[in-house]
Design an enzyme around this catalytic site. Structure first.
Site, PDB file in Angstrom:
ATOM      1  N   CYS A   1     -10.277  -0.422  16.501  1.00  0.00           N
ATOM      2  CA  CYS A   1     -11.407   0.436  16.913  1.00  0.00           C
ATOM      3  C   CYS A   1     -11.887   1.246  15.706  1.00  0.00           C
ATOM      4  O   CYS A   1     -11.465   1.001  14.586  1.00  0.00           O
ATOM      5  CB  CYS A   1     -11.003   1.334  18.086  1.00  0.00           C
ATOM      6  SG  CYS A   1      -9.897   2.698  17.659  1.00  0.00           S
TER       7      CYS A   1
ATOM      8  N   CYS B   1      -7.985   2.399  12.089  1.00  0.00           N
ATOM      9  CA  CYS B   1      -7.421   1.486  13.086  1.00  0.00           C
ATOM     10  C   CYS B   1      -7.926   0.083  12.769  1.00  0.00           C
ATOM     11  O   CYS B   1      -9.075  -0.097  12.356  1.00  0.00           O
ATOM     12  CB  CYS B   1      -7.872   1.905  14.485  1.00  0.00           C
ATOM     13  SG  CYS B   1      -7.394   0.694  15.743  1.00  0.00           S
TER      14      CYS B   1
ATOM     15  N   TYR C   1       0.825  -1.214   0.000  1.00  0.00           N
ATOM     16  CA  TYR C   1       0.000   0.000   0.000  1.00  0.00           C
ATOM     17  C   TYR C   1       0.859   1.263   0.000  1.00  0.00           C
ATOM     18  O   TYR C   1       0.474   2.276  -0.590  1.00  0.00           O
ATOM     19  CB  TYR C   1      -1.003  -0.016   1.163  1.00  0.00           C
ATOM     20  CG  TYR C   1      -2.184  -0.895   0.805  1.00  0.00           C
ATOM     21  CD1 TYR C   1      -3.173  -0.414  -0.055  1.00  0.00           C
ATOM     22  CD2 TYR C   1      -2.271  -2.204   1.243  1.00  0.00           C
ATOM     23  CE1 TYR C   1      -4.230  -1.213  -0.437  1.00  0.00           C
ATOM     24  CE2 TYR C   1      -3.328  -3.016   0.863  1.00  0.00           C
ATOM     25  CZ  TYR C   1      -4.301  -2.512   0.020  1.00  0.00           C
ATOM     26  OH  TYR C   1      -5.343  -3.300  -0.386  1.00  0.00           O
TER      27      TYR C   1
ATOM     28  N   CYS D   1      -2.667   2.773  16.578  1.00  0.00           N
ATOM     29  CA  CYS D   1      -3.811   3.684  16.656  1.00  0.00           C
ATOM     30  C   CYS D   1      -3.592   4.669  17.816  1.00  0.00           C
ATOM     31  O   CYS D   1      -3.309   4.243  18.938  1.00  0.00           O
ATOM     32  CB  CYS D   1      -5.073   2.877  16.881  1.00  0.00           C
ATOM     33  SG  CYS D   1      -6.494   3.891  17.303  1.00  0.00           S
TER      34      CYS D   1
ATOM     35  N   HIS E   1     -14.994   1.942  -2.348  1.00  0.00           N
ATOM     36  CA  HIS E   1     -13.956   1.110  -1.739  1.00  0.00           C
ATOM     37  C   HIS E   1     -12.980   1.906  -0.866  1.00  0.00           C
ATOM     38  O   HIS E   1     -11.879   1.440  -0.597  1.00  0.00           O
ATOM     39  CB  HIS E   1     -13.208   0.324  -2.831  1.00  0.00           C
ATOM     40  CG  HIS E   1     -14.086  -0.679  -3.518  1.00  0.00           C
ATOM     41  ND1 HIS E   1     -13.712  -1.378  -4.639  1.00  0.00           N
ATOM     42  CD2 HIS E   1     -15.344  -1.107  -3.239  1.00  0.00           C
ATOM     43  CE1 HIS E   1     -14.694  -2.184  -5.014  1.00  0.00           C
ATOM     44  NE2 HIS E   1     -15.702  -2.018  -4.187  1.00  0.00           N
TER      45      HIS E   1
ATOM     46  N   CYS F   1      -6.952   3.864  20.584  1.00  0.00           N
ATOM     47  CA  CYS F   1      -7.019   2.673  21.440  1.00  0.00           C
ATOM     48  C   CYS F   1      -5.628   2.169  21.833  1.00  0.00           C
ATOM     49  O   CYS F   1      -5.494   1.339  22.724  1.00  0.00           O
ATOM     50  CB  CYS F   1      -7.840   1.559  20.778  1.00  0.00           C
ATOM     51  SG  CYS F   1      -7.008   0.751  19.407  1.00  0.00           S
TER      52      CYS F   1
ATOM     53  N   ARG G   1       1.643   1.787  -3.543  1.00  0.00           N
ATOM     54  CA  ARG G   1       0.482   2.302  -4.292  1.00  0.00           C
ATOM     55  C   ARG G   1       0.221   3.767  -3.961  1.00  0.00           C
ATOM     56  O   ARG G   1      -0.127   4.559  -4.841  1.00  0.00           O
ATOM     57  CB  ARG G   1      -0.757   1.444  -4.005  1.00  0.00           C
ATOM     58  CG  ARG G   1      -0.643   0.073  -4.692  1.00  0.00           C
ATOM     59  CD  ARG G   1      -1.898  -0.739  -4.514  1.00  0.00           C
ATOM     60  NE  ARG G   1      -3.080  -0.056  -5.028  1.00  0.00           N
ATOM     61  CZ  ARG G   1      -4.321  -0.372  -4.683  1.00  0.00           C
ATOM     62  NH1 ARG G   1      -4.541  -1.350  -3.847  1.00  0.00           N
ATOM     63  NH2 ARG G   1      -5.339   0.283  -5.189  1.00  0.00           N
TER      64      ARG G   1
END
Ligand code: APR
Length: 310
Positions: A144, A141, A79, A193, A133, A196, A82
């Site tokens: 959460c 996260c 990713y 995250c 998408h 959390c 990308r």
């Protein structure tokens, strides 16, 4: 092509630009479903095309919660790469033409499966563009419901730097060479995250096996149900992923003529799916869309504006 449903006075109508212009001029409500082919001319690979392999992985096998649970560092490298590619790419004439149509026609809604942010960068009005998408530039996260929108950091974090390198012209990025060993990115090197403090941050895209955003689907459905549709554009998508692909049938049931824009659109097996009155333009979306939409958006001027007909 000898298809009696698509002939008038012995002339093909499925790809006749004049016939399409007449249909467009009389249209009041239009829906579009876009896929990776919309961004192909911007240099971004499609999923199921030749560029669909990343190292030796099928791109679609990396886009799953299971792959992320097994090796989040590898999935993040994919990713990160990308994100870098999309930031380098520029919106093409198809993104711009659709954005111009959305500005001209309040009852044109564009559903895109693309997560590359190119339609947004082409100034597509945000309330007329539903990103089914998600987006590569939203970060969620994995545990959460924390979400950060519009994160364009490149690299996303220091450990993903190998994904954001530009190789010298003509050379392959070492990361893309499946025979080149890459430094494994461990969980500890990926951001957690901030809320959390447990879940890993992950790309804000919808992976295989995950549900689409309920609110987006509800709003898309309500547009479809709000009245008869005149046209349904199907642009640069293999239309095999549900529920996105289901909008083609929904639109048809609501009266829409289907307009397929895809280099494969006039292949025999694709033509078999068409009905009388539908259109198929087997061309690059960036070349043909500006021509098809000209009666409404006008012609593009060197300064980027559009000059309307008449
Ligand atoms: N112009 C228009 N269409 C093009 C072009 C172009 N220049 N180049 C290729 N295409 C077409 C291909 O012929 C193909 O039909 O774009 C389509 C791309 O299909 P896919 O690679 O399957 O991409 P897409 O339909 O967007 O995939 C749907 O699958 O992997 C998931 O979530 C991912 O959103 C993606 C979804």
């Amino acid at each position: 092509m000898a298809d009696p449903d698509h002939q008038k006075d012995g002339k093909e109508t499925h790809n006749d630009i004049e016939s399409f212009h007449a249909a467009l001029r009389s249209s009041r409500r239009i829906l579009a479903l876009c896929g990776a082919g919309l961004s192909a001319s911007s240099g971004l690979p499609t999923f199921r095309g030749a560029g669909g392999l990343w190292r030796n992985f099928e791109a679609t096998n990396l886009a799953t919660p299971g792959a992320f649970a097994m090796d989040p560092g590898l999935v993040w490298l994919f990713y990160g790469y990308r994100r870098h590619m999309c930031l380098k790419a520029k919106p093409n004439d198809a993104h711009k033409a659709l954005a111009a149509l959305a500005r001209e026609m309040p009852n044109f809604l564009c559903l895109t499966q693309n997560v590359d942010n190119l339609s947004q960068r082409a100034q597509h009005p945000p309330d007329r563009l539903f990103t089914l998408h998600g987006s590569l530039f939203d970060i969620k996260c994995s545990k959460c419901d924390w979400i950060e929108r519009g994160n364009f950091d490149d690299p996303f974090c220091p450990a993903l730097a190998p994904a954001s390198v530009d190789p010298p012209p003509g050379e392959t990025l070492p990361l893309l060479n499946p025979y080149h060993r890459i430094q494994h990115v461990s969980e500890d090197e990926l951001p957690k995250c901030p809320r959390c403090k447990q879940g890993l941050q992950r790309p804000g895209v919808v992976w295989f096996g995950e549900s689409l955003d309920f609110d987006v689907i509800a709003r898309a459905d309500s547009f479809v149900r709000a009245g008869p549709l005149d046209l349904m554009f199907v642009i640069g998508t293999s239309a095999i992923v549900s529920p996105a692909a289901g909008y083609i049938d929904k639109a048809r049931k609501n009266g829409a003529r289907i307009v397929v824009i895809d280099p494969r659109a006039e292949d025999l097996d694709e033509m078999d799916k068409l009905r009388s009155g539908d259109f198929a333009f087997g061309q690059d979306a960036a070349k043909i869309l500006p021509v098809l939409l000209e009666p409404i958006i006008g012609t593009r001027q060197p300064d980027g504006s559009y000059r309307k007909p008449g």
